[in-house]
Design a protein around this motif. Structure first.
Motif, short mmCIF file in Angstrom:
data_model
loop_
_atom_site.label_atom_id
_atom_site.label_comp_id
_atom_site.label_asym_id
_atom_site.label_seq_id
_atom_site.Cartn_x
_atom_site.Cartn_y
_atom_site.Cartn_z
N ILE A 1 0.83 -1.21 0.00
CA ILE A 1 0.00 0.00 0.00
C ILE A 1 0.86 1.26 0.00
N GLY A 2 1.84 1.31 0.88
CA GLY A 2 2.70 2.49 0.98
C GLY A 2 4.00 2.36 0.23
N ARG A 3 4.16 1.25 -0.52
CA ARG A 3 5.37 0.98 -1.29
C ARG A 3 6.61 0.96 -0.40
N GLU A 4 6.47 0.44 0.83
CA GLU A 4 7.61 0.33 1.74
C GLU A 4 8.40 -0.96 1.47
N SER A 5 9.55 -1.05 2.09
CA SER A 5 10.38 -2.26 1.99
C SER A 5 10.89 -2.64 3.38
N LYS A 6 10.04 -2.45 4.36
CA LYS A 6 10.42 -2.67 5.76
C LYS A 6 10.48 -4.15 6.12
N TYR A 7 9.58 -4.95 5.53
CA TYR A 7 9.49 -6.38 5.85
C TYR A 7 9.73 -7.19 4.57
N CYS A 8 10.96 -7.20 4.10
CA CYS A 8 11.29 -7.90 2.86
C CYS A 8 11.87 -9.29 3.12
N GLY A 9 12.97 -9.36 3.85
CA GLY A 9 13.58 -10.65 4.15
C GLY A 9 13.06 -11.21 5.46
N LEU A 10 13.07 -12.54 5.59
CA LEU A 10 12.56 -13.18 6.80
C LEU A 10 13.38 -12.79 8.02
N CYS A 11 14.70 -12.88 7.90
CA CYS A 11 15.57 -12.55 9.05
C CYS A 11 15.49 -11.07 9.39
N ASP A 12 15.48 -10.22 8.37
CA ASP A 12 15.38 -8.78 8.61
C ASP A 12 14.05 -8.42 9.28
N SER A 13 12.98 -9.11 8.88
CA SER A 13 11.66 -8.84 9.47
C SER A 13 11.64 -9.23 10.94
N ILE A 14 12.27 -10.36 11.27
CA ILE A 14 12.33 -10.80 12.66
C ILE A 14 13.08 -9.77 13.51
N VAL A 15 14.21 -9.28 13.00
CA VAL A 15 15.00 -8.29 13.72
C VAL A 15 14.22 -7.00 13.88
N THR A 16 13.50 -6.57 12.83
CA THR A 16 12.73 -5.32 12.88
C THR A 16 11.62 -5.38 13.91
N ILE A 17 10.88 -6.48 13.92
CA ILE A 17 9.77 -6.61 14.87
C ILE A 17 10.30 -6.65 16.30
#
Length: 304
Positions: A154-170
């Protein structure tokens, strides 16, 4: 072992095939309507104002991200499916092994453990509930990542792209609790749906169908599927609320105003959706009539 492997392969195949459908469904659930309504006809042939259906919506996504974009969030969803299948099978296997021990009893003498059909339904449903709940609890973090990977379209973000990166971000932004956003309504929906399905199937098979007729055995096998569909329809609001809470205020445009209000809890989300008459939003992907008096946000323009 072979049965478990075949279940994993079958489940993974179905997950891949259904990924575009789930992608569209999730975006509709959060209220994102990028295409204006059009004049169409309903199942009765009457002209109505309709929102774009599954194929138009999927075509819009493919026009922006390509056909590969329709499979956004597939990796964490596959991880969730495989892990959930394994955990579900292990829990049921534990109960089966416990049954064998109880049947043998002390001195390896087999006991008479005959029970009524109703007691057996309660016992099997309880065990299935425990297995599903354990699988849901363990796989929910992957489910949250899947939903957020989709909603960032929706917002054209790239915050949750990779599985490992998403885990670290959350973990960095929300801590451990962030991985379990929307868990309670999801668990409640699964449990209520399971008990409704098995209870209705038992009532139909016991009182509505005559087991003495040969064709009735075949009909009983279909009753489980019919009651399961009926139960899932009744508990759909829990699925909707769970998905909305999983992306609520997570730093993505799709989880914040103007696309989505900020909910204080899943009960607040439920009450607000009920007040707006949106408890079935996303349930239909083909005949999507524009609700009277409702407002949709469409790429910085408002459709009323």
């Amino acid at each position: 072992m072979a049965d478990a492997a075949s279940q994993v392969l079958l489940g993974s195949g179905l997950t891949i095939l259904s990924q575009p459908l789930m992608y569209v469904k999730v975006l509709i659930q959060v209220g994102y309507e990028p295409l204006p309504p059009t004049i169409g006809r309903n199942i009765f042939g009457r002209q109505v104002c309709q929102l774009p259906g599954l194929f138009c919506y999927a075509q819009h996504i493919a026009s922006i991200d390509g056909k590969r974009g329709l499979f956004t969030g597939l990796a964490p969803r596959l991880c969730s499916g495989v892990l959930g299948t394994v955990v579900h099978g292990k829990v049921l296997q534990h109960y089966q092994e416990s049954d064998k021990v109880e049947e043998l009893g002390p001195g390896n003498v087999q006991k008479d453990v005959s029970t009524s059909s109703f007691d057996r339904v309660i016992k099997e449903t309880t065990r299935e509930m425990m297995a599903r709940s354990a699988a849901t609890l363990i796989t929910h973090p992957f489910h949250v990542i899947t939903l957020r990977s989709m909603v960032q379209f929706i917002g054209r973000e790239s915050k949750y792209c990779g599985l490992c990166d998403s885990i670290v971000t959350i973990y960095r932004e929300e801590g451990i609790l962030g991985f379990f956003a929307g868990l309670i309504p999801r668990l409640l929906g699964d449990i209520i749906s399971l008990w409704l399905c098995n209870s209705l199937a038992y009532l139909v098979n016991t009182y509505a169908l005559d087991s003495g007729v040969s064709t009735m055995n075949e009909m009983k096998s279909y009753s489980q599927a019919v009651t399961g569909f009926f139960a899932s329809m009744l508990t759909y609001p829990f699925v909707l609320v769970s998905n909305l809470m999983a992306v609520n205020n997570c730093g993505l445009a799709g989880g914040c105003p103007p696309y989505s209000p900020l909910y204080t809890s899943w009960i607040d989300c439920w009450c607000m959706l009920q007040k707006e008459g949106n408890m079935s939003r996303g349930n239909s992907l083909f005949f999507r009539k524009v609700p009277f008096g409702k407002t949709y946000c469409c790429d910085l323009r408002m459709l009323i």
